[in-house]
Design a protein around this motif. Structure first.
Motif, PDB file in Angstrom:
ATOM      1  N   SER A   4       0.854  -1.186   0.000  1.00  0.00           N
ATOM      2  CA  SER A   4       0.000   0.000   0.000  1.00  0.00           C
ATOM      3  C   SER A   4       0.882   1.225   0.000  1.00  0.00           C
ATOM      4  O   SER A   4       2.108   1.139   0.054  1.00  0.00           O
ATOM      5  N   VAL A   5       0.239   2.389  -0.067  1.00  0.00           N
ATOM      6  CA  VAL A   5       0.992   3.643  -0.064  1.00  0.00           C
ATOM      7  C   VAL A   5       1.754   3.795   1.241  1.00  0.00           C
ATOM      8  O   VAL A   5       2.874   4.305   1.277  1.00  0.00           O
ATOM      9  N   ALA A   6       1.142   3.343   2.354  1.00  0.00           N
ATOM     10  CA  ALA A   6       1.783   3.484   3.659  1.00  0.00           C
ATOM     11  C   ALA A   6       2.885   2.454   3.873  1.00  0.00           C
ATOM     12  O   ALA A   6       3.675   2.572   4.799  1.00  0.00           O
ATOM     13  N   GLY A   7       2.973   1.428   3.051  1.00  0.00           N
ATOM     14  CA  GLY A   7       3.984   0.385   3.207  1.00  0.00           C
ATOM     15  C   GLY A   7       3.376  -0.992   3.100  1.00  0.00           C
ATOM     16  O   GLY A   7       2.163  -1.156   2.961  1.00  0.00           O
ATOM     17  N   SER A   8       4.232  -2.012   3.176  1.00  0.00           N
ATOM     18  CA  SER A   8       3.778  -3.400   3.077  1.00  0.00           C
ATOM     19  C   SER A   8       3.223  -3.870   4.408  1.00  0.00           C
ATOM     20  O   SER A   8       3.647  -3.429   5.475  1.00  0.00           O
ATOM     21  N   SER A   9       2.246  -4.788   4.329  1.00  0.00           N
ATOM     22  CA  SER A   9       1.642  -5.323   5.540  1.00  0.00           C
ATOM     23  C   SER A   9       1.394  -6.809   5.362  1.00  0.00           C
ATOM     24  O   SER A   9       1.229  -7.320   4.255  1.00  0.00           O
ATOM     25  N   LEU A  10       1.373  -7.488   6.488  1.00  0.00           N
ATOM     26  CA  LEU A  10       1.072  -8.914   6.536  1.00  0.00           C
ATOM     27  C   LEU A  10      -0.433  -9.098   6.452  1.00  0.00           C
ATOM     28  O   LEU A  10      -1.198  -8.400   7.114  1.00  0.00           O
ATOM     29  N   GLU A  11      -0.882 -10.057   5.630  1.00  0.00           N
ATOM     30  CA  GLU A  11      -2.315 -10.290   5.474  1.00  0.00           C
ATOM     31  C   GLU A  11      -2.596 -11.781   5.589  1.00  0.00           C
ATOM     32  O   GLU A  11      -1.994 -12.597   4.870  1.00  0.00           O
ATOM     33  N   ILE A  12      -3.522 -12.131   6.493  1.00  0.00           N
ATOM     34  CA  ILE A  12      -3.940 -13.520   6.680  1.00  0.00           C
ATOM     35  C   ILE A  12      -5.460 -13.570   6.526  1.00  0.00           C
ATOM     36  O   ILE A  12      -6.185 -12.853   7.222  1.00  0.00           O
ATOM     37  N   LEU A  13      -5.934 -14.419   5.588  1.00  0.00           N
ATOM     38  CA  LEU A  13      -7.354 -14.579   5.336  1.00  0.00           C
ATOM     39  C   LEU A  13      -7.792 -15.953   5.818  1.00  0.00           C
ATOM     40  O   LEU A  13      -7.175 -16.972   5.472  1.00  0.00           O
ATOM     41  N   VAL A  14      -8.864 -15.999   6.617  1.00  0.00           N
ATOM     42  CA  VAL A  14      -9.451 -17.260   7.082  1.00  0.00           C
ATOM     43  C   VAL A  14     -10.895 -17.292   6.593  1.00  0.00           C
ATOM     44  O   VAL A  14     -11.695 -16.422   6.949  1.00  0.00           O
ATOM     45  N   ALA A  15     -11.219 -18.286   5.766  1.00  0.00           N
ATOM     46  CA  ALA A  15     -12.552 -18.371   5.168  1.00  0.00           C
ATOM     47  C   ALA A  15     -13.130 -19.759   5.388  1.00  0.00           C
ATOM     48  O   ALA A  15     -12.398 -20.755   5.443  1.00  0.00           O
ATOM     49  N   ASP A  16     -14.457 -19.806   5.538  1.00  0.00           N
ATOM     50  CA  ASP A  16     -15.138 -21.088   5.629  1.00  0.00           C
ATOM     51  C   ASP A  16     -16.215 -21.142   4.559  1.00  0.00           C
ATOM     52  O   ASP A  16     -16.442 -20.178   3.836  1.00  0.00           O
ATOM     53  N   SER A  17     -16.903 -22.284   4.452  1.00  0.00           N
ATOM     54  CA  SER A  17     -17.919 -22.479   3.420  1.00  0.00           C
ATOM     55  C   SER A  17     -19.310 -22.627   4.014  1.00  0.00           C
ATOM     56  O   SER A  17     -20.191 -23.236   3.418  1.00  0.00           O
ATOM     57  N   GLY A  18     -19.495 -22.031   5.191  1.00  0.00           N
ATOM     58  CA  GLY A  18     -20.785 -22.130   5.853  1.00  0.00           C
ATOM     59  C   GLY A  18     -21.777 -21.109   5.338  1.00  0.00           C
ATOM     60  O   GLY A  18     -21.589 -20.486   4.277  1.00  0.00           O
ATOM     61  N   PRO A  19     -22.847 -20.875   6.091  1.00  0.00           N
ATOM     62  CA  PRO A  19     -23.883 -19.926   5.651  1.00  0.00           C
ATOM     63  C   PRO A  19     -23.456 -18.467   5.764  1.00  0.00           C
ATOM     64  O   PRO A  19     -24.153 -17.572   5.280  1.00  0.00           O
ATOM     65  N   GLY A  20     -22.334 -18.204   6.411  1.00  0.00           N
ATOM     66  CA  GLY A  20     -21.901 -16.822   6.583  1.00  0.00           C
ATOM     67  C   GLY A  20     -22.469 -16.198   7.850  1.00  0.00           C
ATOM     68  O   GLY A  20     -23.151 -16.862   8.646  1.00  0.00           O
ATOM     69  N   LEU A  21     -22.176 -14.953   8.032  1.00  0.00           N
ATOM     70  CA  LEU A  21     -22.616 -14.236   9.223  1.00  0.00           C
ATOM     71  C   LEU A  21     -23.844 -13.388   8.890  1.00  0.00           C
ATOM     72  O   LEU A  21     -23.833 -12.650   7.906  1.00  0.00           O
ATOM     73  N   PRO A  22     -24.910 -13.461   9.690  1.00  0.00           N
ATOM     74  CA  PRO A  22     -26.060 -12.585   9.451  1.00  0.00           C
ATOM     75  C   PRO A  22     -25.652 -11.116   9.531  1.00  0.00           C
ATOM     76  O   PRO A  22     -24.727 -10.752  10.266  1.00  0.00           O
ATOM     77  N   GLU A  23     -26.353 -10.272   8.795  1.00  0.00           N
ATOM     78  CA  GLU A  23     -26.014  -8.847   8.789  1.00  0.00           C
ATOM     79  C   GLU A  23     -26.143  -8.238  10.181  1.00  0.00           C
ATOM     80  O   GLU A  23     -25.408  -7.308  10.520  1.00  0.00           O
ATOM     81  N   SER A  24     -27.056  -8.746  10.985  1.00  0.00           N
ATOM     82  CA  SER A  24     -27.212  -8.211  12.336  1.00  0.00           C
ATOM     83  C   SER A  24     -26.062  -8.601  13.259  1.00  0.00           C
ATOM     84  O   SER A  24     -25.852  -7.978  14.304  1.00  0.00           O
ATOM     85  N   VAL A  25     -25.310  -9.633  12.886  1.00  0.00           N
ATOM     86  CA  VAL A  25     -24.212 -10.124  13.716  1.00  0.00           C
ATOM     87  C   VAL A  25     -22.910  -9.396  13.404  1.00  0.00           C
ATOM     88  O   VAL A  25     -22.075  -9.179  14.292  1.00  0.00           O
ATOM     89  N   LEU A  26     -22.714  -8.984  12.146  1.00  0.00           N
ATOM     90  CA  LEU A  26     -21.437  -8.401  11.712  1.00  0.00           C
ATOM     91  C   LEU A  26     -20.961  -7.251  12.602  1.00  0.00           C
ATOM     92  O   LEU A  26     -19.773  -7.197  12.941  1.00  0.00           O
ATOM     93  N   PRO A  27     -21.829  -6.293  13.002  1.00  0.00           N
ATOM     94  CA  PRO A  27     -21.318  -5.191  13.830  1.00  0.00           C
ATOM     95  C   PRO A  27     -20.868  -5.612  15.224  1.00  0.00           C
ATOM     96  O   PRO A  27     -20.158  -4.869  15.893  1.00  0.00           O
ATOM     97  N   HIS A  28     -21.296  -6.830  15.675  1.00  0.00           N
ATOM     98  CA  HIS A  28     -21.014  -7.250  17.055  1.00  0.00           C
ATOM     99  C   HIS A  28     -20.109  -8.471  17.126  1.00  0.00           C
ATOM    100  O   HIS A  28     -19.902  -8.994  18.224  1.00  0.00           O
ATOM    101  N   VAL A  29     -19.554  -8.890  16.010  1.00  0.00           N
ATOM    102  CA  VAL A  29     -18.863 -10.171  15.999  1.00  0.00           C
ATOM    103  C   VAL A  29     -17.619 -10.154  16.887  1.00  0.00           C
ATOM    104  O   VAL A  29     -17.212 -11.205  17.412  1.00  0.00           O
ATOM    105  N   PHE A  30     -17.012  -8.973  17.108  1.00  0.00           N
ATOM    106  CA  PHE A  30     -15.808  -8.897  17.946  1.00  0.00           C
ATOM    107  C   PHE A  30     -16.132  -8.395  19.358  1.00  0.00           C
ATOM    108  O   PHE A  30     -15.210  -8.099  20.122  1.00  0.00           O
ATOM    109  N   ALA A  31     -17.425  -8.304  19.696  1.00  0.00           N
ATOM    110  CA  ALA A  31     -17.806  -7.875  21.039  1.00  0.00           C
ATOM    111  C   ALA A  31     -17.590  -9.015  22.025  1.00  0.00           C
ATOM    112  O   ALA A  31     -17.709 -10.201  21.688  1.00  0.00           O
TER     113      ALA A  31
END
Length: 455
Positions: free
Chosen positions: A373-400
């Motif tokens: 990026s413009v600010a410099g290089s960064s480490l990126e780790i992606l973790v993905a699954d094949s389930g139904p995903g997260l409901p939209e109501s859950v996304l804002p609170h998933v790290f609470a």
């Protein structure tokens, strides 16, 4: 307010000047008419005969006075030293009708006053026109000088009054606006978190009442926030103390349950199931206590990084192997090195992968890469699954903390602190952890951290 002051001062000065000017001009005109009339009256009684040039010359000389000049008309002739061009047709018509007339005119670069009237002959008890008109030209210079002086004085007095009014208006506005600015500053400080902000109270007017109300509100807010802060600190200290106190008995319980777990095969049916249940719950309780201790470190600000130059792929492989995540498809290119805390990276990866395996669906993939990026290089780790995903109501609170998308989920499936701890560890490294849904289905967690480990 300033504009109103200016308009008022100008109106007062202008009105005073106009009234004084009109009074001076009117008085000068009246005096000139009276003086001319008096001079004309000294000519009576007039002879009942035709006036010749010499007679008209004598009449003009007698009514002219010391400062002016005059002209007399009669029987189609005129005499006198006055310039007849200054007599307007309007004034001639007025005098011809038998009335006394006067008019200001410009002559020789100055303002003059022309006064005209008819001479009348009285005989046998009746009065008739003599056929002679006299016009007197008087200088209006002294009156104009007085008017000009009056205008200058009006300007000077008006300017002085204006300056004084503006000064008083400024002082009055300052007296009103100063408390308002102080109230605004105190409100801004209070909004920035300075609960000690107060407003000086001056006088007993409405602004003083507002300042007193603000101060009492701020004091009440400071008290309540202080109480909440104290209660929060007590709660964190209680959790930390309880968690630490539980570690010792849990260590003993874990040792015992490990022995029981090794003997479950030789125990009869119900006893074996009980031993396995005790071992599993002891492990869950140990994990919860450790998570609570970690959370209290974040809250108290004592969590610190033990930075080291590590091979990121090797740290991730070790994490997956130690936790038995063999069903995860991992793309881990060699040669990706970063300066970070390997223990905290291990916690992040373990929580992300464990969450994907428990609440998603296989296959679960993990991808390691370096993003520029413009600010410099960064480490990126992606973790993905094949389930139904997260409901939209859950996304804002998933790290609470203690948040569970399914409230009916058993406590053995997690404490609700794993993703919160992962997010805190990412933030501690100066990175980010985000959650989203993949277009093809399934949840996607993205970890980004600077390669240099700058927090």
């Amino acid at each position: 307010m300033g504009l109103l002051t200016i308009v008022t001062a100008a109106a007062v000065a202008g009105a005073g000047y106009v009234r004084a000017r009109d009074a001076i001009v009117q008085r000068a005109q009246d005096n000139a008419v009276i003086e001319t009339t008096n001079r004309v009256e000294q000519l009576y009684p007039l002879p009942a005969r035709v006036f010749d040039h010499a007679a008209l010359e004598r009449i003009a000389g007698r009514v002219s006075g010391r400062e002016g000049s005059a002209i007399a008309y009669g029987d189609g002739i005129s005499a006198g030293g006055m310039d007849p061009s200054v007599i307007t047709g309007e004034l001639r018509s007025l005098v011809s009708s038998g009335r006394v007339g006067w008019q200001r005119v410009s002559y020789a670069g100055a303002v003059w006053l022309v006064v005209g009237m008819q001479l009348r002959i009285t005989a046998d008890g009746s009065s008739r026109s003599s056929g002679v008109e006299v016009y007197v030209l008087r200088p209006f210079t002294s009156e104009i000088e007085v008017v000009n002086e009056l205008a200058r004085n009006a300007w000077l007095i008006g300017s002085a009054v204006l300056i004084l009014a503006l000064g008083l208006a400024f002082l009055a506005a300052r007296g009103v606006l100063r408390p308002v600015r102080e109230l605004q500053l105190a409100a801004w400080q209070l909004g920035q978190g300075d609960l000690t902000a107060r407003v000086p109270v001056r006088g007993r007017d409405e602004l003083a009442s507002v300042a007193s109300t603000f101060n009492s509100t701020a004091s009440s807010l400071e008290h309540h926030v202080g109480e909440l802060t104290r209660m929060e600190a007590d709660a964190r200290r209680f959790v930390a103390d309880v968690s630490h106190e539980l570690r010792t008995p849990l260590a003993a319980m874990t040792a015992v349950t490990d022995v029981l777990d090794a003997e479950t095969a030789s125990l009869p049916g119900v006893a074996g199931q009980a031993a396995r249940l005790v071992n599993r719950e002891t492990l869950n309780l140990t994990r919860l206590v450790n998570d609570l201790i970690e959370v209290t470190r974040f809250d108290s600000g004592t969590a610190a990084l033990a930075l080291d130059d590590v091979d990121v792929a090797e740290v991730v492989r070790t994490c997956l192997r130690m936790r038995g995540f063999t069903e995860v498809s991992a793309s881990l290119p060699d040669g990706v090195r970063a300066r970070l805390d390997p223990r905290r990276l291990d916690v992040i990866v373990a929580n992300l992968v464990g969450n994907a395996l428990r609440h998603g669906a296989p296959p679960v993939s993990l991808t390691l890469s370096v993003a520029g990026s413009v600010a410099g290089s960064s480490l990126e780790i992606l973790v993905a699954d094949s389930g139904p995903g997260l409901p939209e109501s859950v996304l804002p609170h998933v790290f609470a903390r203690f948040y569970k998308a399914d409230s009916a989920r058993g406590r053995s499936e997690g404490s609700g602190l794993g993703l919160a701890i992962a997010w805190e560890n990412a933030r501690l490294h100066g990175g980010t952890l985000t959650a989203a849904n993949r277009p093809g289905g399934g949840a996607l967690f993205t970890l980004r951290m600077p390669l240099g480990g700058d927090a």
